[in-house]
Design an enzyme around this catalytic site. Structure first.
Site, short mmCIF file in Angstrom:
data_model
loop_
_atom_site.label_atom_id
_atom_site.label_comp_id
_atom_site.label_asym_id
_atom_site.label_seq_id
_atom_site.Cartn_x
_atom_site.Cartn_y
_atom_site.Cartn_z
N ASP A 514 6.08 4.09 3.91
CA ASP A 514 5.08 3.17 4.41
C ASP A 514 4.72 2.18 3.31
OD1 ASP A 514 3.10 2.53 6.56
OD2 ASP A 514 1.67 3.03 4.99
N GLU A 546 9.01 -0.30 4.40
CA GLU A 546 8.50 -1.63 4.75
C GLU A 546 8.37 -2.46 3.47
OE1 GLU A 546 5.46 -0.81 8.38
OE2 GLU A 546 4.94 0.14 6.48
#
Length: 831
Positions: A514, A546
């Site tokens: 994340d 990400e």
């Protein structure tokens, strides 16, 4: 005179008493008319009532703890309704498990009511003093070196049996809601005596069953080396307690009620500033608590914790291995062979349509219960096997803070399985074993497991702030505060050690990061190098994340993970989500903007062609690119994770409808087209769970939670398996696409050079993207595959004349064998 005054005083006092009595009666009547008393038959050990007067304000979650009532087995609460005439109520256990009547909540009129398993009756409970019958036929069904499994014949009761108490050597060791129980943490080659008692909702307990003896098997003579160097490093004779404390030498640890002073340990294996102490004895399942400067702190390396606290638990990990041992890891020749499927533990099985056993719904074990179905279609793990994905990416399942429903992006203990997903939160060995069993069953099904990790921030500063002031950046890099600083070597090492722990101890096959964009890209590369090249070179572990941060203007932007930094870390086999390709295909995430699959061509003519080629660099190099967001960023196609939707934006189907498409057949065609692009592009494809059956997060016309349902009720988030039964054509299309990808190696080339040499891609004037691919790795005999992305009107592929059309909008092996590539479709020809 005194007598007269006394009489007057008596009359005055009597009058005052009459007035006060009248006032009390009036007040009582007013109070009674504006309260509701609720008796709750215990479904939770400690029930909480979350409520509001109808139309008023809700209590603070989890609400008010209910008290024991005068009726055995019932709790009670009296609520003030103010001017309302009834209360709106839901119940929970204080740890995030809710009974909210399927999201509709319960309503109680003023007065007295009784709640029993979803049924509301007027008045107080009817007393029950009859105990259940005695359990019979208690047997030992199996044993291991550290556990004994029991079963028995169910008891009966005039009202109903709620559960069973299990006794080992005369001491209660646990309860069970059904007629089986596994007792863990036992000593090898030891005899234990067991009995069982039944109890009902009024807490009437039966007589003990006949006893039965269980003899545990011989244990292993090999002591398993501990996977951690810090934390509680267990062995059967002693445990080392170690913690990084760079700012203070005042370090102690409380172990099983006894406090020990920790001493500075000489630097070793790259660790600095470590304090520790060795405590003798077998400390398995003993609680411990580090203290720095007299303040209780959690163990950042702790592998088990008492629920809801920062008190850790020592664990003998050798007792947590899957029964029967680990199955072979599914084969993965190249990372580009992966097809990733994102899923949430609770969402996957919690709905009534899942077919999963009631006690396993929303749990680790529910994820892998086989043989489930709904209206003739497979659900659960059998659905994933049928679909053909190679990996499940499971949303966070380490210990997170929020007790209510959550996605888990609020971590508190990075190395501890989340208790909400365990059958028994306080069975510490069982919790670990269940997670390992889940992973093992996925492996047996041919599916690898990717762990969604959130090292970029913590739920609050409390997690680390009293250990050292070096864990956090002090900036809002993550968009929610408490951002972790990988510029500090020991903080980066903590993340690397945690990754290795999960890979080594739980057999994890990959990690989805994340907001990996808040990390230093060189550290990201080091983690990949450590896992993929040094420790587990044979595994082909997937690592991607990400490449953006939480909308923070980072002064160290040039040092952080971005698409343009991928060439410099390719040596670690790490990658990123290809946000550029996603936006060009579908448009924006949460608005009505459209992209290529809606026949809205990107401003850069070749944007789709670049993505179809795995977004490989224009010129092969391991230097960082000048543009952090260069769409041609990949040194290796494994670095591009291609996707359309993920958990934190609209499901693909919801995005299509949100744009305003009203023709349902055309909407389905767009859905197929978009996923067809993803699954026939170079790189690694990613499917958001449920897209393959047109999953929606719109409930009863309510779009409130459709694009960010991180804390929404089950009715929005849960998989409704009737969607699969109603959309088998969509499911089969996805399944056939995955099979097509597996059959043709030309769709999953493995290097920059292979794509550069074996794929020719052209963008037509109408926006169609046509790729000619060498499928058999023999350049001398020409190309064998033609893949066409066509967003507009039908086109003719003249080179495909006489070739076999193996895939079009109808799926595999279409009836139409012309060389026409239809619009809003992916078409594949084979020579």
């Amino acid at each position: 005179m005194n007598l007269i005054w006394s009489k007057r005083k008596f009359v005055l006092v009597l009058s005052l008493m009459i007035f006060l009595t009248t006032l009390m009666i009036y007040t009582d009547n007013v109070s009674a008319a504006n309260t509701v008393t609720i008796y709750y038959k215990r479904g939770y050990a400690t029930p909480y009532i979350h409520y509001r007067p109808e139309g008023g304000s809700w209590s603070t979650v989890p609400g008010m703890g209910m008290q024991d009532s005068e009726y055995p087995g019932y709790s009670v609460a009296t609520l003030n309704l103010g001017s309302a005439t009834r209360a709106e109520v839901c119940f929970n256990d204080g740890n995030g498990n809710w009974d909210s009547n399927g999201g509709s909540n319960y309503f109680f009129d003023q007065g007295v009511s009784t709640y029993d398993a979803g049924t509301i009756t007027i008045g107080a409970p009817v007393a029950d003093y009859q105990a259940p019958s005695t359990p019979t036929n208690l047997v030992v069904s199996s044993t291991t070196s550290s556990s004994a499994s029991l079963s028995w014949v169910a008891s009966t009761d005039n009202i109903g049996v709620v559960g069973y108490e299990v006794y080992r050597n005369g001491i209660k060791v646990g309860t069970s809601a059904n007629t089986t129980y596994t007792d863990s943490g036992l000593t090898p080659e030891t005899t234990y005596s067991y009995t069982v008692k039944a109890y009902d909702g009024a807490m009437n307990v039966s007589y003990s069953s006949d006893s039965v003896d269980a003899i545990t098997q011989a244990g292993s003579t090999v002591v398993k080396s501990h996977p951690m160097k810090l934390g509680a490093v267990y062995s059967p004779t002693e445990t080392d307690f170690r913690i990084w404390s760079p700012d203070s030498s005042n370090v102690k640890v409380l172990v099983d009620g006894i406090e020990y002073t920790c001493q500075r340990i000489p630097d070793f294996d790259g660790y600095t500033g470590i304090y520790g102490v060795t405590v003798s004895g077998d400390l398995h399942l003993k609680e411990y608590q580090f203290k720095i400067n007299g303040i209780d702190v959690r163990d950042p390396y702790g592998v088990m914790v008492v629920p809801g606290t920062n008190t850790n638990v020592v664990i003998d990990l050798a007792q947590t291995e899957p029964d029967g041992g680990w199955a072979a890891r599914p084969t993965l020749v190249n990372r580009e062979d992966a097809v990733i499927y994102e899923v949430h533990v609770r969402d996957f099985t919690i709905d009534a349509t899942s077919g999963v056993s009631a006690e396993k719904k929303g749990k680790f074990m529910g994820m892998v219960e086989s043989g489930t179905s709904y209206q003739g279609v497979a659900t659960g793990i059998d659905h994933l096997k049928e679909l053909g994905v190679t990996h499940v990416q499971i949303m966070p399942f380490y210990d997170f803070a929020t007790g209510m429903y959550n996605w888990g992006y609020d971590p508190v203990n990075y190395n501890v399985p989340e208790e909400q997903y365990a059958m028994d939160s306080y069975d510490y060995v069982g919790r670990i074993k269940e997670l390992k069993a889940m992973i093992n069953e996925f492996h047996k099904a041919g599916i690898r497991v990717i762990m969604d990790v959130v090292y970029n921030h913590t739920y609050s500063n409390e997690m680390f702030e009293n250990i050292a002031n070096q864990y956090y950046t002090g900036n809002n890099d993550s968009g929610c505060g408490n951002a972790i600083n990988t510029g500090v070597p020991m903080v980066s090492r903590m993340i690397q050690d945690s990754l290795e722990y999960w890979a080594r101890e739980y057999n994890i096959d990959g990690f989805r990061f994340d907001l990996v964009g808040i990390f230093h890209y060189e550290e990201y590369g080091k983690w990949g190098d450590h896992l993929n090249n040094q420790v587990f070179p044979e595994r082909n572990i997937l690592m991607y994340g990400e490449p953006w941060n939480g909308y923070w203007a980072d002064p160290e932007e040039y040092l952080k993970v971005r698409m343009g930094k991928m060439p410099a870390v390719a040596y670690g086999h790490v990658g990123v989500f290809n946000g550029k390709y996603r936006e060009n295909i579908k448009g924006d995430n949460d608005g009505t903007g459209t992209g290529y699959m809606f026949n809205n061509l990107p401003s850069w003519r070749d944007a789709i062609a670049v993505g179809a080629r795995g977004s490989i660099m224009a010129v092969k190099s391991t230097n960082p690119l000048p543009d952090n967001w260069d769409a041609m960023f990949a040194y290796d196609p494994e670095q591009s994770i291609n996707y359309i939707s993920a958990h934190d934006n609209y499901d693909l189907w919801d995005k299509i409808l949100h744009v305003g498409i009203q023709d349902m057949e055309y909407a389905k065609r767009i859905d197929k087209f978009g996923m067809g692009i993803v699954l026939t592009s170079q790189g690694i494809p990613f499917i958001h769970g449920g897209d393959e059956m047109l999953r929606t997060k719109v409930a009863d016309g309510d779009w409130t939670y459709a694009h960010n349902s991180y804390n929404a009720p089950d009715k929005y988030n849960s998989y409704k398996w009737n969607c699969k039964a109603e959309n088998t054509d969509i499911f089969n299309y996805y399944k056939n696409l995955i099979q097509l990808r597996k059959v043709h190696p030309g769709l999953r080339l493995t290097t920059w050079d292979e794509i550069n040499n074996r794929v020719d891609t052209y963008t037509w004037d109408n926006g169609a993207v046509v790729s000619y691919i060498d499928d058999d790795n023999n350049l001398s005999n020409g190309k064998e595959l033609i893949v066409v992305f066509n967003p507009a009107n039908n086109i003719i592929i003249s080179e495909a004349q006489g070739w076999r059309k193996v895939f079009d909008i109808t799926g595999a092996n279409p009836i139409d064998q012309s060389n026409i590539a239809e619009g809003t479709a992916v078409t594949v020809f084979v020579k």
